[in-house]
Scaffold this motif. Structure first.
Motif, PDB file in Angstrom:
ATOM      1  N   LYS A   6      39.656  31.963  33.714  1.00  9.53           N
ATOM      2  CA  LYS A   6      38.926  33.190  33.424  1.00  9.53           C
ATOM      3  C   LYS A   6      37.612  32.836  32.745  1.00  9.53           C
ATOM      4  CE  LYS A   6      39.371  37.521  30.795  1.00  9.53           C
ATOM      5  NZ  LYS A   6      40.247  38.313  29.888  1.00  9.53           N
ATOM      6  N   TYR A  16      37.392  35.367  37.884  1.00  9.04           N
ATOM      7  CA  TYR A  16      38.542  34.465  37.922  1.00  9.04           C
ATOM      8  C   TYR A  16      38.276  33.404  38.999  1.00  9.04           C
ATOM      9  CZ  TYR A  16      40.833  38.050  35.172  1.00  9.04           C
ATOM     10  OH  TYR A  16      41.146  38.937  34.188  1.00  9.04           O
ATOM     11  N   LYS A  39      42.364  38.773  39.161  1.00  8.84           N
ATOM     12  CA  LYS A  39      43.225  37.595  39.075  1.00  8.84           C
ATOM     13  C   LYS A  39      44.248  37.579  40.209  1.00  8.84           C
ATOM     14  CE  LYS A  39      46.069  35.000  35.787  1.00  8.84           C
ATOM     15  NZ  LYS A  39      46.610  34.973  34.403  1.00  8.84           N
TER      16      LYS A  39
END
Length: 392
Positions: A6, A16, A39
């Motif tokens: 991240k 991400y 993500k």
């Protein structure tokens, strides 16, 4: 295994980054990364790519360096010409494509969308404002390169990209076949041409004997490249036929050798040539074309190509009431659709019956000059003598 990191980009947005690293004996052999806004998307991409890279040969393919189209074209030109020289038009077209923006497109990015974009660009003013026939020719020559790029050399070229692009472009009306020609030389035009070329022979006896070449092209229906490749050893005296080497064919050009019958007029012209070398007409095909084009321009004969002599020869045979199989035995055509493009009838009967030029052409002497091996060289002299032996 892959990792997801991240981070914040310059604008402060969360990103991400999914990174894949593959090791062999502790050494990193491949790595790849991609950034995503979410993500979950990053994890899905990483899982899919790991599965793809686990397939046999996938790692080698992913690790290879991409190659621009212009490099593939250059390799095609080099390796093809080891076998046989390319035609001027095909070579010029491929070289021109290499110099455009398409030549810089990488092999793995050469999609049907890129080919459609290229066609649209060619038709636009910026790309030359060409006609649909020209776009079709461009893609035809490029298709020959793409057809061998993957199976012969392993380039990452999409095998269906060209066919998909053609389907789209046909629906858009942006590609089409070349316009069918119906041009045949008139008797008056042939009178002017032959008179001019015979005057040239008087001044330069060792120049290309264009009267014999022109008449042979009409009566044999042979293309100019085929005429210059005919050898004395290619003749069959009993059948009055000739082995035409590498006859033009969309599916097979190299090694496509075809026996073709020679009508009496063509046979007499051929036999009137001196038997002093391997080739019967030991001339350069490009020189024949240049001489014909230059003389037509000088005589103000409009829109007449050397290839139109083949059209004239095939049409003549139909005018003489020859059936399709008999005409095909001379022209070498394999199907009626191809032959139809060469058939433009002007009447019935032989248009060259009692043609006064034929006797003069057959009787005309030929000086080959430097095109004949020197008899002073014993090795070449023996080769020449061997070729002078009668054909069995």
């Amino acid at each position: 295994m892959g990792t997801i990191t991240k981070r914040l980009n310059k604008s402060g947005q969360v990103k991400y980054t999914a990174q894949i690293r593959l090791r062999r004996k502790g050494v990193i052999v491949y790595q790849e990364s991609q950034s995503f806004d979410r993500k979950q998307v990053a994890r899905a991409w990483m899982t899919r790519r790991e599965a793809e890279l686990a397939q046999p040969g996938a790692l080698d393919s992913a690790s290879r360096k991409a190659v621009p189209l212009k490099n593939i074209i250059a390799r095609y030109l080099e390796e093809y010409e080891r076998i046989r020289p390319l035609g001027k038009t095909k070579r010029a077209t491929l070289c021109a494509i290499s110099e455009t923006w398409l030549g810089g497109v990488l092999d793995s990015e050469l999609t049907s969308q890129k080919l459609v974009e290229y066609a649209q660009w060619r038709i636009s003013k910026e790309g030359g404002g060409v006609q649909a026939q020209t776009v079709g020719n461009d893609l035809s020559h490029l298709g020959a390169v793409m057809g061998v790029a993957r199976p012969a050399w392993g380039y990452e070229v999409d095998s269906v990209a060209m066919s998909d692009a053609r389907k789209v472009l046909r629906k858009l009306g942006m590609v089409s076949r070349s316009r069918e020609r119906d041009r045949r030389p008139s008797k008056d035009e042939l009178d002017k041409l032959l008179s001019c070329f015979f005057e040239l022979q008087d001044r330069r006896p060792s120049a290309i004997h264009m009267p014999k070449v022109i008449a042979f092209a009409i009566f044999s229906t042979r293309r100019q490249e085929e005429i210059t490749r005919i050898r004395w050893e290619d003749l069959d005296e009993q059948r009055q036929s000739v082995l035409v080497r590498d006859m033009k064919n969309p599916g097979q050009k190299i090694g496509n050798n075809v026996w073709c019958h020679l009508p009496d007029e063509a046979w007499k012209i051929l036999q009137s040539m001196p038997k002093s070398g391997r080739e019967i007409f030991p001339y350069c095909s490009d020189s024949i074309s240049a001489s014909f084009t230059r003389t037509c321009k000088f005589l103000e004969i409009k829109d007449l190509h050397f290839h139109d002599l083949r059209h004239d020869g095939v049409s003549r045979l139909f005018e003489m009431d020859w059936d399709i199989p008999r005409v095909a035995s001379v022209s070498g055509h394999r199907d009626w659709n191809s032959m139809r493009r060469y058939t433009h009838l002007n009447g019935r009967g032989d248009p060259y019956k009692e043609w006064t030029w034929l006797g003069k052409i057959i009787a005309a002497p030929v000086e080959l000059g430097a095109r004949v091996p020197s008899e002073a060289d014993p090795g070449l002299a023996r080769a020449v003598q061997a070729k002078r032996r009668p054909v069995n």
